[in-house]
Write a protein that holds these residues in place. Structure first.
Motif, PDB file in Angstrom:
ATOM      1  N   ASP A 298       7.294  -6.835  -8.912  1.00 14.40           N
ATOM      2  CA  ASP A 298       6.791  -6.687 -10.279  1.00 14.40           C
ATOM      3  C   ASP A 298       7.055  -5.300 -10.853  1.00 14.40           C
ATOM      4  OD1 ASP A 298       5.853  -9.279 -10.194  1.00 14.40           O
ATOM      5  OD2 ASP A 298       3.863  -8.683  -9.504  1.00 14.40           O
ATOM      6  N   GLY A 299       8.276  -4.802 -10.700  1.00 16.37           N
ATOM      7  CA  GLY A 299       8.660  -3.546 -11.328  1.00 16.37           C
ATOM      8  C   GLY A 299       8.243  -2.297 -10.569  1.00 16.37           C
ATOM      9  N   THR A 300       7.664  -2.473  -9.397  1.00 19.26           N
ATOM     10  CA  THR A 300       7.306  -1.317  -8.566  1.00 19.26           C
ATOM     11  C   THR A 300       8.054  -1.408  -7.237  1.00 19.26           C
ATOM     12  OG1 THR A 300       5.111  -1.122  -9.561  1.00 19.26           O
ATOM     13  CG2 THR A 300       5.416  -0.079  -7.417  1.00 19.26           C
ATOM     14  N   LEU A 301       8.567  -0.253  -6.796  1.00 18.18           N
ATOM     15  CA  LEU A 301       9.251  -0.186  -5.500  1.00 18.18           C
ATOM     16  C   LEU A 301       8.277   0.324  -4.451  1.00 18.18           C
ATOM     17  CD1 LEU A 301      12.453   1.362  -6.973  1.00 18.18           C
ATOM     18  CD2 LEU A 301      12.392  -0.804  -5.750  1.00 18.18           C
TER      19      LEU A 301
ATOM     20  N   THR B 174       0.819  -1.206   0.000  1.00 23.65           N
ATOM     21  CA  THR B 174       0.000   0.000   0.000  1.00 23.65           C
ATOM     22  C   THR B 174       0.854   1.258   0.000  1.00 23.65           C
ATOM     23  OG1 THR B 174      -0.116   0.058   2.402  1.00 23.65           O
ATOM     24  CG2 THR B 174      -1.856  -1.153   1.246  1.00 23.65           C
ATOM     25  N   LYS B 175       2.167   1.117  -0.061  1.00 18.34           N
ATOM     26  CA  LYS B 175       3.052   2.286   0.014  1.00 18.34           C
ATOM     27  C   LYS B 175       3.996   2.355  -1.189  1.00 18.34           C
ATOM     28  CE  LYS B 175       3.046   1.734   5.013  1.00 18.34           C
ATOM     29  NZ  LYS B 175       3.879   1.462   6.197  1.00 18.34           N
ATOM     30  N   PRO B 176       3.432   2.520  -2.394  1.00 19.75           N
ATOM     31  CA  PRO B 176       4.302   2.572  -3.567  1.00 19.75           C
ATOM     32  C   PRO B 176       5.176   3.820  -3.561  1.00 19.75           C
ATOM     33  CG  PRO B 176       2.051   3.122  -4.165  1.00 19.75           C
ATOM     34  CD  PRO B 176       2.019   2.694  -2.726  1.00 19.75           C
ATOM     35  N   ALA B 177       6.463   3.634  -3.845  1.00 25.38           N
ATOM     36  CA  ALA B 177       7.390   4.765  -3.923  1.00 25.38           C
ATOM     37  C   ALA B 177       7.506   5.239  -5.367  1.00 25.38           C
ATOM     38  CB  ALA B 177       8.761   4.342  -3.385  1.00 25.38           C
ATOM     39  N   CYS B 178       7.684   4.312  -6.286  1.00 21.76           N
ATOM     40  CA  CYS B 178       7.818   4.631  -7.711  1.00 21.76           C
ATOM     41  C   CYS B 178       7.951   3.322  -8.470  1.00 21.76           C
ATOM     42  CB  CYS B 178       9.043   5.505  -7.957  1.00 21.76           C
ATOM     43  SG  CYS B 178      10.607   4.719  -7.504  1.00 21.76           S
ATOM     44  N   THR B 179       7.916   3.430  -9.785  1.00 22.62           N
ATOM     45  CA  THR B 179       8.199   2.231 -10.567  1.00 22.62           C
ATOM     46  C   THR B 179       9.696   2.166 -10.833  1.00 22.62           C
ATOM     47  OG1 THR B 179       7.982   3.285 -12.724  1.00 22.62           O
ATOM     48  CG2 THR B 179       5.956   2.406 -11.714  1.00 22.62           C
ATOM     49  N   ARG B 180      10.168   0.998 -11.153  1.00 22.37           N
ATOM     50  CA  ARG B 180      11.587   0.838 -11.478  1.00 22.37           C
ATOM     51  C   ARG B 180      11.930   1.652 -12.737  1.00 22.37           C
ATOM     52  NH1 ARG B 180      16.257  -1.387  -8.991  1.00 22.37           N
ATOM     53  NH2 ARG B 180      17.738  -0.675 -10.513  1.00 22.37           N
ATOM     54  N   ASP B 181      11.004   1.717 -13.679  1.00 22.72           N
ATOM     55  CA  ASP B 181      11.242   2.502 -14.899  1.00 22.72           C
ATOM     56  C   ASP B 181      11.411   3.984 -14.566  1.00 22.72           C
ATOM     57  OD1 ASP B 181      11.202   0.327 -16.515  1.00 22.72           O
ATOM     58  OD2 ASP B 181       9.143   0.626 -17.221  1.00 22.72           O
ATOM     59  N   GLU B 182      10.543   4.507 -13.705  1.00 20.61           N
ATOM     60  CA  GLU B 182      10.664   5.922 -13.301  1.00 20.61           C
ATOM     61  C   GLU B 182      12.030   6.181 -12.690  1.00 20.61           C
ATOM     62  OE1 GLU B 182       6.628   7.771 -11.605  1.00 20.61           O
ATOM     63  OE2 GLU B 182       7.130   5.840 -10.707  1.00 20.61           O
ATOM     64  N   LEU B 183      12.473   5.271 -11.838  1.00 25.20           N
ATOM     65  CA  LEU B 183      13.747   5.449 -11.156  1.00 25.20           C
ATOM     66  C   LEU B 183      14.910   5.394 -12.148  1.00 25.20           C
ATOM     67  CD1 LEU B 183      14.731   5.897  -8.294  1.00 25.20           C
ATOM     68  CD2 LEU B 183      15.133   3.440  -8.133  1.00 25.20           C
ATOM     69  N   ASP B 184      14.846   4.455 -13.072  1.00 21.60           N
ATOM     70  CA  ASP B 184      15.937   4.299 -14.042  1.00 21.60           C
ATOM     71  C   ASP B 184      16.034   5.492 -14.992  1.00 21.60           C
ATOM     72  OD1 ASP B 184      16.630   1.916 -12.886  1.00 21.60           O
ATOM     73  OD2 ASP B 184      15.580   0.681 -14.367  1.00 21.60           O
ATOM     74  N   GLN B 185      14.943   6.235 -15.131  1.00 20.13           N
ATOM     75  CA  GLN B 185      14.941   7.380 -16.039  1.00 20.13           C
ATOM     76  C   GLN B 185      15.196   8.707 -15.323  1.00 20.13           C
ATOM     77  OE1 GLN B 185      11.207   7.038 -18.131  1.00 20.13           O
ATOM     78  NE2 GLN B 185      11.694   4.950 -18.760  1.00 20.13           N
ATOM     79  N   SER B 186      15.457   8.659 -14.013  1.00 22.30           N
ATOM     80  CA  SER B 186      15.639   9.882 -13.228  1.00 22.30           C
ATOM     81  C   SER B 186      16.967   9.832 -12.478  1.00 22.30           C
ATOM     82  CB  SER B 186      14.528  10.025 -12.187  1.00 22.30           C
ATOM     83  OG  SER B 186      13.269   9.895 -12.785  1.00 22.30           O
ATOM     84  N   ARG B 187      17.530  11.007 -12.199  1.00 16.75           N
ATOM     85  CA  ARG B 187      18.708  11.050 -11.334  1.00 16.75           C
ATOM     86  C   ARG B 187      18.287  10.702  -9.914  1.00 16.75           C
ATOM     87  NH1 ARG B 187      20.322  16.686 -11.389  1.00 16.75           N
ATOM     88  NH2 ARG B 187      18.122  16.941 -11.822  1.00 16.75           N
ATOM     89  N   TYR B 188      17.127  11.211  -9.522  1.00 15.69           N
ATOM     90  CA  TYR B 188      16.544  10.846  -8.243  1.00 15.69           C
ATOM     91  C   TYR B 188      15.098  11.307  -8.228  1.00 15.69           C
ATOM     92  CZ  TYR B 188      16.923  15.730  -6.595  1.00 15.69           C
ATOM     93  OH  TYR B 188      16.798  17.085  -6.451  1.00 15.69           O
ATOM     94  N   LEU B 189      14.343  10.756  -7.304  1.00 18.08           N
ATOM     95  CA  LEU B 189      12.940  11.123  -7.135  1.00 18.08           C
ATOM     96  C   LEU B 189      12.723  11.533  -5.687  1.00 18.08           C
ATOM     97  CD1 LEU B 189      11.417   8.013  -8.947  1.00 18.08           C
ATOM     98  CD2 LEU B 189      11.495  10.340  -9.855  1.00 18.08           C
ATOM     99  N   THR B 190      11.731  12.360  -5.456  1.00 16.89           N
ATOM    100  CA  THR B 190      11.365  12.699  -4.078  1.00 16.89           C
ATOM    101  C   THR B 190       9.887  12.353  -3.864  1.00 16.89           C
ATOM    102  OG1 THR B 190      10.771  14.981  -4.641  1.00 16.89           O
ATOM    103  CG2 THR B 190      13.037  14.582  -3.922  1.00 16.89           C
ATOM    104  N   ARG B 191       9.562  11.991  -2.653  1.00 18.56           N
ATOM    105  CA  ARG B 191       8.180  11.702  -2.278  1.00 18.56           C
ATOM    106  C   ARG B 191       7.913  12.322  -0.913  1.00 18.56           C
ATOM    107  NH1 ARG B 191       7.809  10.809  -6.840  1.00 18.56           N
ATOM    108  NH2 ARG B 191       7.381   8.852  -7.906  1.00 18.56           N
ATOM    109  N   LYS B 192       6.742  12.928  -0.771  1.00 17.82           N
ATOM    110  CA  LYS B 192       6.354  13.444   0.538  1.00 17.82           C
ATOM    111  C   LYS B 192       5.815  12.291   1.366  1.00 17.82           C
ATOM    112  CE  LYS B 192       5.141  18.020  -1.133  1.00 17.82           C
ATOM    113  NZ  LYS B 192       4.036  18.914  -1.509  1.00 17.82           N
ATOM    114  N   ILE B 193       6.336  12.182   2.580  1.00 16.50           N
ATOM    115  CA  ILE B 193       5.907  11.097   3.460  1.00 16.50           C
ATOM    116  C   ILE B 193       5.734  11.619   4.885  1.00 16.50           C
ATOM    117  CG2 ILE B 193       7.023   9.263   2.113  1.00 16.50           C
ATOM    118  CD1 ILE B 193       9.310   9.321   4.225  1.00 16.50           C
ATOM    119  N   LEU B 194       4.983  10.842   5.641  1.00 11.63           N
ATOM    120  CA  LEU B 194       5.001  10.998   7.100  1.00 11.63           C
ATOM    121  C   LEU B 194       5.870   9.868   7.604  1.00 11.63           C
ATOM    122  CD1 LEU B 194       1.405  11.522   8.556  1.00 11.63           C
ATOM    123  CD2 LEU B 194       3.301  13.133   8.624  1.00 11.63           C
TER     124      LEU B 194
END
Ligand code: FES
Length: 121
Positions: free
Chosen positions: A107-110, A6-26
């Protein structure tokens, strides 16, 4: 027990295409951002919070790595960190660590695999 899926961070494809990603979390009831990146082919995530003066690593520029690409770097004063452990390599905070966030890939999602973490929007 909470389902990590229930806590998806990103897909592996998104990560591989970015230098880094940010997510707002508690995290532990505190609103923070997470940085997520790949290093040597493996995904890592940390709370985006430099222990030196409580600033996000990308507070001054849109980057979290130094020019060599071998170390995470806080853009405020240039402290560097081991990307695999989050351990600070700069003298003032040597040995202190960024707060790591466990990830699980399905399955390709982190997904964040942290009990005390909630996604914000
Ligand atoms: S706030 Fe990160 S190096 Fe100073």
């Amino acid at each position: 027990m909470a389902n990590d899926n229930t806590k998806p961070a990103c897909t592996r494809d998104e990560l591989d295409q970015s230098r880094y990603l940010t997510r707002k979390i508690l995290f532990k009831k505190q609103p923070v951002s997470a940085i997520i990146f790949a290093f040597d082919g493996d995904p890592y995530a940390y709370v985006n919070h430099c222990m030196h003066m409580n600033r996000p690593l990308d507070c001054e520029q849109d980057a979290i790595f130094d020019e060599t690409g071998l170390y995470l770097r806080c853009s405020m004063h240039g402290f560097i960190f081991d990307p695999k452990t989050g351990e600070c390599q700069s003298p003032v905070c040597f040995g202190q660590r960024l707060q790591s966030l466990r990830l699980k890939e399905i399955d390709g999602t982190l997904y964040f695999a942290e009990k005390h973490l909630t996604l914000i929007d």
